[in-house]
Structure formats: structure tokens, C-alpha cells
Design a protein around this motif. Structure first.
Motif, mmCIF file in Angstrom:
data_model
loop_
_atom_site.group_PDB
_atom_site.id
_atom_site.type_symbol
_atom_site.label_atom_id
_atom_site.label_comp_id
_atom_site.label_asym_id
_atom_site.label_seq_id
_atom_site.Cartn_x
_atom_site.Cartn_y
_atom_site.Cartn_z
ATOM 1 N N ARG A 31 0.823 -1.208 0.000
ATOM 2 C CA ARG A 31 0.000 0.000 0.000
ATOM 3 C C ARG A 31 0.856 1.256 0.000
ATOM 4 N NH1 ARG A 31 -4.694 0.283 4.242
ATOM 5 N NH2 ARG A 31 -5.700 -1.113 2.739
ATOM 6 N N TRP A 32 1.979 1.255 0.734
ATOM 7 C CA TRP A 32 2.864 2.431 0.695
ATOM 8 C C TRP A 32 3.362 2.671 -0.726
ATOM 9 C CZ3 TRP A 32 2.055 5.837 3.914
ATOM 10 C CH2 TRP A 32 2.009 5.661 5.286
ATOM 11 N N VAL A 35 0.536 4.256 -2.617
ATOM 12 C CA VAL A 35 0.361 5.665 -2.237
ATOM 13 C C VAL A 35 1.422 6.530 -2.912
ATOM 14 C CG1 VAL A 35 0.554 7.292 -0.300
ATOM 15 C CG2 VAL A 35 -0.837 5.229 -0.070
ATOM 16 N N GLN A 38 0.580 6.861 -6.585
ATOM 17 C CA GLN A 38 -0.562 7.751 -6.797
ATOM 18 C C GLN A 38 -0.168 9.211 -6.648
ATOM 19 O OE1 GLN A 38 -3.369 6.233 -3.956
ATOM 20 N NE2 GLN A 38 -3.713 4.340 -5.115
ATOM 21 N N LEU A 39 0.626 9.507 -5.627
ATOM 22 C CA LEU A 39 1.073 10.884 -5.436
ATOM 23 C C LEU A 39 1.926 11.358 -6.615
ATOM 24 C CD1 LEU A 39 1.997 10.942 -1.633
ATOM 25 C CD2 LEU A 39 0.170 12.237 -2.751
ATOM 26 N N ILE A 62 -6.011 10.028 -1.421
ATOM 27 C CA ILE A 62 -4.693 9.411 -1.234
ATOM 28 C C ILE A 62 -4.259 9.518 0.221
ATOM 29 C CG2 ILE A 62 -2.260 9.504 -1.899
ATOM 30 C CD1 ILE A 62 -3.162 10.585 -4.613
ATOM 31 N N SER A 65 -5.814 6.852 2.453
ATOM 32 C CA SER A 65 -5.131 5.565 2.355
ATOM 33 C C SER A 65 -3.841 5.566 3.164
ATOM 34 C CB SER A 65 -4.836 5.249 0.881
ATOM 35 O OG SER A 65 -4.215 3.990 0.753
ATOM 36 N N ALA A 66 -3.079 6.675 3.063
ATOM 37 C CA ALA A 66 -1.831 6.769 3.820
ATOM 38 C C ALA A 66 -2.102 6.781 5.322
ATOM 39 C CB ALA A 66 -1.074 8.026 3.401
ATOM 40 N N ASN A 69 -3.010 3.342 6.505
ATOM 41 C CA ASN A 69 -1.820 2.501 6.521
ATOM 42 C C ASN A 69 -0.948 2.816 7.726
ATOM 43 O OD1 ASN A 69 -0.946 0.351 4.930
ATOM 44 N ND2 ASN A 69 0.708 1.538 4.041
ATOM 45 N N ASP A 94 -8.539 -1.128 -0.695
ATOM 46 C CA ASP A 94 -7.696 -0.670 -1.800
ATOM 47 C C ASP A 94 -8.498 -0.566 -3.098
ATOM 48 O OD1 ASP A 94 -5.490 -0.524 -0.161
ATOM 49 O OD2 ASP A 94 -4.819 -2.548 -0.608
ATOM 50 N N GLN A 97 -10.712 2.526 -2.768
ATOM 51 C CA GLN A 97 -9.931 3.760 -2.860
ATOM 52 C C GLN A 97 -9.527 4.049 -4.297
ATOM 53 O OE1 GLN A 97 -6.334 4.064 -3.340
ATOM 54 N NE2 GLN A 97 -5.877 6.055 -2.413
#
Length: 227
Positions: A31-32, A35, A38-39, A62, A65-66, A69, A94, A97
Motif C-alpha cells: 500500500r505504501w 500511495v 498515486q502521489l 490518497i 489511504s496513507a 496505513n 484498496d 480507494q
């Protein structure tokens, strides 16, 4: 993008991991990475290409999600293992999102719509069949909704509009690919697991026979000395 989850080994011996138990650290790291991607993508689209994004909505999605996490990482040790239900909820978030991000940025017209298949691919290798079915249905519903409801694709000038037949094809392609990934991914991983378990059982049986043979040899030697 290819990802691999670290999962616990089968109790039968070394081989493929047992379904339904996964290291939390594996999913957190995935997931990191998502993220960060996505950024980076949002920054390139907004400031690199000059396309107008709904920055606050995209950034908030975003950031959520961060934040989740980070909460999960701090709340439990990285070596913790989560069960099938928890892993399913983790991957379902996920999917949702990603669906929200795609809704804000063009729906199925967005070329990154393929990323909806990533959680399905991960689940196919680590989750039970029922959990895989649930994730697949969630993905298919998300694809169907995005095919009808979405914000315009970020673009210079008038919003980009593709023919309905193309959008229907994108919907059909993503839906069929979701089903194929779930079916073939789960089945192939299951067969590999069964072969690994059979090999582990054979190795255990051979080890027992070797121990019994060694004990028999010791007993015969002891009897010979006493005789």
C-alpha cells in the motif's frame, strides 16, 4: 506492476504458503508503494502535464489511504499475521480507494483503470476461494459503476469523450480480466500448494523411515554386543 506478498509457510513443511494467513508488513508495504505511485502520478498530471485535477479530492483520497496505513502500522507489529477476513477487508479498501480516484479522474477512460486488477491479483494467491469471489464481485461492481458515473478525464480544452462502444469494450475487457485472474490465479496457486504439501509429506515419511532404519541398526548392534 508485479507484487509479491510475504506469507507464512505451510504447517506441512517448507513450500508454498498456507492460504488465509498473510504478514501484515507485506500488505502495508504494497500500500505504501501504491500511495507513492498515486502521489507521483497526480503531481505529474497536475503540474507536469498541466491537466486540471480536483486536487483537494484526489489528495484527500490518497491521504486517507496513507493515514489508514499509518494507523495499521502503528497499531500492530510489522511481523503480525492477519487472517483471511482481515486481508480481504484490507484489499477491499484498496479497490474502493482506487475506484474513488478513478471516479474523480475520468472513470474507465483513465488508462490507470487497469490498476483495479492489482488487488484481485494479490488476493488470488493468498486468499480463500470465497474471499476471492467477494473481491472479484466488488471489483466488477466498481468497474460497472465507473463505466456510468465519473468525472471528466483531466484534459486540455474540451473534455475528452470516447465512443460508447469503446467504453463498453473497456468495461467488458476489465470485467473478463478480473474473472480470469481470479479463476486461473487461484487455481494455479492451489495446485502448486497441493504439490508442495505432497512433497513435504513424502519428505516427512522418508525422514521417519530413515530414523526407524537407524534405530533398527542400533538395536541390532546392541543385540550383537550383548550376544
Amino acid at each position: 506492476m508485479t507484487v509479491r506478498a510475504e506469507i507464512t509457510s505451510s504447517p506441512a513443511g517448507p513450500g508454498l504458503p498456507r492460504r488465509g494467513v498473510v504478514r501484515l508488513r507485506a500488505l502495508v508495504l504494497i500500500r505504501w508503494a501504491a500511495v507513492a505511485g498515486q502521489l507521483f502520478t497526480a503531481a505529474v498530471v497536475q503540474w507536469g502535464l498541466g491537466f486540471g485535477l480536483p486536487v483537494l479530492a484526489v489528495g484527500g483520497t490518497i491521504a486517507l489511504s496513507a493515514l489508514l496505513n499509518l494507523t495499521v502500522s502503528l497499531g500492530r507489529p510489522a511481523s503480525a499475521r492477519i487472517d483471511d477476513r482481515e486481508a480481504t477487508v484490507f484489499l477491499a479498501f484498496d479497490i474502493l480507494q482506487l475506484a474513488v480516484l478513478l471516479y474523480l479522474t475520468g472513470g474507465l477512460l483513465n488508462p490507470f483503470a487497469l490498476l483495479l486488477l492489482a488487488p484481485v491479483a494479490i488476493g488470488a494467491t493468498i486468499l480463500s476461494l470465497s474471499s476471492n469471489v467477494a473481491l472479484s464481485l466488488l471489483t466488477i461492481v466498481s468497474i460497472a459503476v465507473l463505466g456510468v458515473f465519473h468525472q471528466p478525464l483531466p484534459w486540455r480544452g474540451p473534455p475528452l469523450e470516447l465512443p460508447d462502444i469503446y467504453q463498453a469494450g473497456a468495461w467488458a475487457g476489465l470485467t473478463l480480466t478480473t474473472l480470469l485472474i481470479t479463476l486461473y490465479g487461484w487455481r494455479l496457486a492451489e495446485e502448486a500448494r497441493q504439490m508442495a504439501d505432497a512433497l513435504a509429506a513424502a519428505q516427512a515419511a522418508l525422514a521417519r523411515e530413515q530414523r526407524l532404519s537407524a534405530l533398527g541398526a542400533l538395536a541390532a548392534a546392541a543385540a550383537h554386543e550383548l550376544g
